[in-house]
Design a protein around this motif. Structure first.
Motif, PDB file in Angstrom:
ATOM      1  N   LEU A   1       0.858  -1.174   0.000  1.00  0.00           N
ATOM      2  CA  LEU A   1       0.000   0.000   0.000  1.00  0.00           C
ATOM      3  C   LEU A   1       0.904   1.236   0.000  1.00  0.00           C
ATOM      4  O   LEU A   1       1.812   1.351   0.824  1.00  0.00           O
ATOM      5  CB  LEU A   1      -0.883  -0.010   1.253  1.00  0.00           C
ATOM      6  CG  LEU A   1      -2.167   0.775   1.227  1.00  0.00           C
ATOM      7  CD1 LEU A   1      -3.054   0.356   0.059  1.00  0.00           C
ATOM      8  CD2 LEU A   1      -2.923   0.562   2.530  1.00  0.00           C
ATOM      9  N   ARG A   2       0.684   2.124  -0.956  1.00  0.00           N
ATOM     10  CA  ARG A   2       1.484   3.344  -1.091  1.00  0.00           C
ATOM     11  C   ARG A   2       0.646   4.520  -0.545  1.00  0.00           C
ATOM     12  O   ARG A   2      -0.388   4.855  -1.100  1.00  0.00           O
ATOM     13  CB  ARG A   2       1.828   3.557  -2.566  1.00  0.00           C
ATOM     14  CG  ARG A   2       2.958   4.497  -2.814  1.00  0.00           C
ATOM     15  CD  ARG A   2       3.246   4.611  -4.292  1.00  0.00           C
ATOM     16  NE  ARG A   2       2.079   5.205  -4.942  1.00  0.00           N
ATOM     17  CZ  ARG A   2       1.451   4.700  -5.989  1.00  0.00           C
ATOM     18  NH1 ARG A   2       1.858   3.609  -6.549  1.00  0.00           N
ATOM     19  NH2 ARG A   2       0.403   5.299  -6.499  1.00  0.00           N
ATOM     20  N   TRP A   3       1.089   5.115   0.547  1.00  0.00           N
ATOM     21  CA  TRP A   3       0.361   6.205   1.196  1.00  0.00           C
ATOM     22  C   TRP A   3       0.661   7.517   0.491  1.00  0.00           C
ATOM     23  O   TRP A   3       1.802   7.797   0.145  1.00  0.00           O
ATOM     24  CB  TRP A   3       0.730   6.278   2.677  1.00  0.00           C
ATOM     25  CG  TRP A   3       0.255   5.052   3.400  1.00  0.00           C
ATOM     26  CD1 TRP A   3       0.914   3.864   3.501  1.00  0.00           C
ATOM     27  CD2 TRP A   3      -1.001   4.879   4.045  1.00  0.00           C
ATOM     28  NE1 TRP A   3       0.137   2.954   4.187  1.00  0.00           N
ATOM     29  CE2 TRP A   3      -1.039   3.558   4.533  1.00  0.00           C
ATOM     30  CE3 TRP A   3      -2.096   5.703   4.269  1.00  0.00           C
ATOM     31  CZ2 TRP A   3      -2.125   3.051   5.227  1.00  0.00           C
ATOM     32  CZ3 TRP A   3      -3.180   5.215   4.965  1.00  0.00           C
ATOM     33  CH2 TRP A   3      -3.189   3.894   5.437  1.00  0.00           C
ATOM     34  N   THR A   4      -0.366   8.317   0.285  1.00  0.00           N
ATOM     35  CA  THR A   4      -0.167   9.612  -0.364  1.00  0.00           C
ATOM     36  C   THR A   4       0.407  10.601   0.649  1.00  0.00           C
ATOM     37  O   THR A   4       0.138  10.518   1.846  1.00  0.00           O
ATOM     38  CB  THR A   4      -1.484  10.171  -0.933  1.00  0.00           C
ATOM     39  OG1 THR A   4      -2.421  10.309   0.121  1.00  0.00           O
ATOM     40  CG2 THR A   4      -2.060   9.289  -2.009  1.00  0.00           C
ATOM     41  N   GLY A   5       1.180  11.542   0.152  1.00  0.00           N
ATOM     42  CA  GLY A   5       1.728  12.587   1.014  1.00  0.00           C
ATOM     43  C   GLY A   5       0.654  13.611   1.353  1.00  0.00           C
ATOM     44  O   GLY A   5      -0.356  13.732   0.659  1.00  0.00           O
ATOM     45  N   GLU A   6       0.878  14.341   2.413  1.00  0.00           N
ATOM     46  CA  GLU A   6      -0.096  15.341   2.847  1.00  0.00           C
ATOM     47  C   GLU A   6      -0.395  16.368   1.763  1.00  0.00           C
ATOM     48  O   GLU A   6      -1.508  16.882   1.683  1.00  0.00           O
ATOM     49  CB  GLU A   6       0.400  16.047   4.109  1.00  0.00           C
ATOM     50  CG  GLU A   6       0.426  15.144   5.314  1.00  0.00           C
ATOM     51  CD  GLU A   6       1.003  15.815   6.547  1.00  0.00           C
ATOM     52  OE1 GLU A   6       0.968  17.066   6.630  1.00  0.00           O
ATOM     53  OE2 GLU A   6       1.489  15.086   7.425  1.00  0.00           O
TER      54      GLU A   6
END
Length: 186
Positions: A30-35
């Motif tokens: 799972l690749r988390w998006t940056g703020e």
């Protein structure tokens, strides 16, 4: 330039979401998006020729002028298929949907070809799966009860996205606010 119209959450909403995401179980694929990528996309326009920009700006300004400020808060979680994990919204959802309709219409009237129109689903993407076999349930369960503090949406933003070009794994798109218009309708 690659553009989209958006509502950007206030700093306190981003901080609350940051804490919730940090406490969420991590799936390997799972690749988390940056703020910087946490926004409510209202109308994705894709590549917009420079000669369309003056008309687009004028029409988005009109859309903002016809929309009154409204309350919004980050709320709950959901997913699109098995690939995108998102945080939803609560509060002035009718106003948010109307603003999305107006932004889409502004782009069309400015001569920008838009995708086929479909009902707007308010969401802020927080992660994307690398493949369909990723189990999103632990993350969905962890974020399901998330309730952010309300804020007043008072602007419509036009955002430029710069896609990754380095080929470095994990590189995130960069976002730049090109213009923003206050919501002044009644």
């Amino acid at each position: 330039m690659r553009l989209f119209a958006a509502v950007l959450p206030e700093a306190h909403a981003v901080a609350e979401l940051r804490e919730a995401v940090a406490a969420t179980p991590r799936a390997e694929d799972l690749r988390w998006t940056g703020e910087a990528g946490w926004h409510f996309t209202l109308a994705f326009m894709g590549e917009v020729p420079d000669d369309r920009l003056p008309e687009l700006h004028a029409r988005l300004a009109r859309a903002a002028a016809h929309t009154a400020p409204f309350p919004l808060r980050l709320h709950g979680s959901g997913h699109f298929g098995r690939r995108a994990l998102w945080i939803g919204a609560a509060g002035g959802l009718d106003a948010l949907r109307m603003l999305a309709e107006r932004a889409d219409a502004a782009a069309r009237r400015a001569g920008i070809p838009m995708e086929q129109h479909r009902r707007y689903t308010p969401h802020l993407t927080v992660a994307r799966a690398r493949h369909d076999a990723v189990d999103l349930r632990p993350c969905l369960d962890a974020l399901a009860g998330f309730e952010g503090t309300p804020w007043q949406v008072d602007a419509l933003s036009l955002v430029r996205s710069h896609l990754p070009v380095s080929g470095i794994p994990g590189e995130q798109p960069r976002y730049e606010v090109v213009n923003a218009w206050p919501l002044t309708g009644h």
